[in-house]
Design a protein around this motif. Structure first.
Motif, short mmCIF file in Angstrom:
data_model
loop_
_atom_site.label_atom_id
_atom_site.label_comp_id
_atom_site.label_asym_id
_atom_site.label_seq_id
_atom_site.Cartn_x
_atom_site.Cartn_y
_atom_site.Cartn_z
N ARG A 1 0.83 -1.21 0.00
CA ARG A 1 0.00 0.00 0.00
C ARG A 1 0.86 1.26 0.00
O ARG A 1 0.59 2.20 -0.74
CB ARG A 1 -0.91 0.00 1.22
CG ARG A 1 -1.85 1.18 1.29
CD ARG A 1 -2.77 1.09 2.50
NE ARG A 1 -3.76 2.13 2.50
CZ ARG A 1 -3.56 3.37 2.92
NH1 ARG A 1 -2.38 3.71 3.39
NH2 ARG A 1 -4.53 4.27 2.88
N VAL B 1 -5.69 9.96 -1.40
CA VAL B 1 -6.27 8.72 -1.89
C VAL B 1 -7.33 8.26 -0.89
O VAL B 1 -7.06 8.14 0.30
CB VAL B 1 -5.19 7.64 -2.07
CG1 VAL B 1 -5.82 6.33 -2.47
CG2 VAL B 1 -4.18 8.10 -3.10
N ALA B 2 -8.54 7.99 -1.40
CA ALA B 2 -9.62 7.51 -0.54
C ALA B 2 -9.61 5.99 -0.45
O ALA B 2 -9.86 5.43 0.61
CB ALA B 2 -10.97 8.00 -1.07
N GLU B 3 -9.31 5.30 -1.55
CA GLU B 3 -9.30 3.84 -1.53
C GLU B 3 -8.48 3.33 -2.71
O GLU B 3 -8.28 4.04 -3.69
CB GLU B 3 -10.70 3.26 -1.58
CG GLU B 3 -11.43 3.52 -2.87
CD GLU B 3 -12.84 2.95 -2.89
OE1 GLU B 3 -13.46 3.02 -3.95
OE2 GLU B 3 -13.29 2.43 -1.87
N ILE B 4 -8.02 2.09 -2.58
CA ILE B 4 -7.31 1.41 -3.66
C ILE B 4 -8.19 0.26 -4.11
O ILE B 4 -8.56 -0.59 -3.31
CB ILE B 4 -5.93 0.90 -3.19
CG1 ILE B 4 -5.08 2.06 -2.71
CG2 ILE B 4 -5.24 0.14 -4.30
CD1 ILE B 4 -3.78 1.62 -2.06
N GLU B 5 -8.55 0.24 -5.39
CA GLU B 5 -9.44 -0.79 -5.90
C GLU B 5 -8.62 -1.86 -6.62
O GLU B 5 -7.75 -1.55 -7.43
CB GLU B 5 -10.43 -0.16 -6.88
CG GLU B 5 -11.37 -1.15 -7.51
CD GLU B 5 -12.30 -0.47 -8.50
OE1 GLU B 5 -12.62 -1.12 -9.51
OE2 GLU B 5 -12.67 0.68 -8.29
N TYR B 6 -8.89 -3.11 -6.31
CA TYR B 6 -8.22 -4.23 -6.96
C TYR B 6 -9.23 -4.97 -7.83
O TYR B 6 -10.38 -5.14 -7.44
CB TYR B 6 -7.63 -5.21 -5.94
CG TYR B 6 -6.43 -4.65 -5.22
CD1 TYR B 6 -5.16 -4.91 -5.71
CD2 TYR B 6 -6.56 -3.88 -4.08
CE1 TYR B 6 -4.04 -4.41 -5.08
CE2 TYR B 6 -5.45 -3.37 -3.44
CZ TYR B 6 -4.20 -3.64 -3.94
OH TYR B 6 -3.10 -3.15 -3.31
N LEU C 1 -6.84 4.11 -8.45
CA LEU C 1 -6.80 4.75 -7.15
C LEU C 1 -7.90 5.79 -7.14
O LEU C 1 -7.94 6.65 -8.01
CB LEU C 1 -5.44 5.43 -6.91
CG LEU C 1 -4.23 4.51 -6.84
CD1 LEU C 1 -2.96 5.35 -6.80
CD2 LEU C 1 -4.30 3.66 -5.60
N SER C 2 -8.80 5.73 -6.19
CA SER C 2 -9.85 6.74 -6.08
C SER C 2 -9.30 7.95 -5.37
O SER C 2 -8.89 7.86 -4.21
CB SER C 2 -11.07 6.19 -5.33
OG SER C 2 -11.59 5.09 -6.02
#
Length: 102
Positions: A61, A74-79, A99-100
């Motif tokens: 991360r 960055v609010a969240e990491i999407e996989y 990356l949001s």
């Protein structure tokens, strides 16, 4: 080069073995009616097993967030699972695709 990579790996294995030998020693010195102490010994053992996985995910991360410009947050990491075509026997892997920014 291989020796340089093997030394930290062997040191890590040695530390893990010593931790579990110490926990085994503590387990044998406790009486069966000491439920709280034995529970703590089991919790430390489980934490020692989970710690490398958690450390790897935190490092992954931080590596991804290190490429984001400083003014952005960055609010969240999407996989997402992406299929790789034309490689043959190689399995598909989980890759971060977005990356949001928020």
């Amino acid at each position: 080069m291989l020796v340089a990579l093997a030394i930290p790996f062997l040191l890590a294995i040695t530390v893990i073995v010593l931790v579990f030998r110490g926990l085994r020693y503590l387990w044998r010195r406790t009486r069966p009616d000491q439920i709280i102490r034995r529970g703590l010994i089991v919790a430390v053992g489980l934490a020692a097993i989970a710690l490398p996985f958690v450390a790897n995910k935190v490092g992954e991360r931080n590596h991804l967030l290190g490429r984001v410009p400083e003014p952005l947050e960055v609010a969240e990491i999407e996989y997402r699972l992406e299929e790789l075509f034309g490689v043959g026997f190689m399995p598909a892997t989980m890759k971060p695709v977005s990356l949001s920014i928020g």
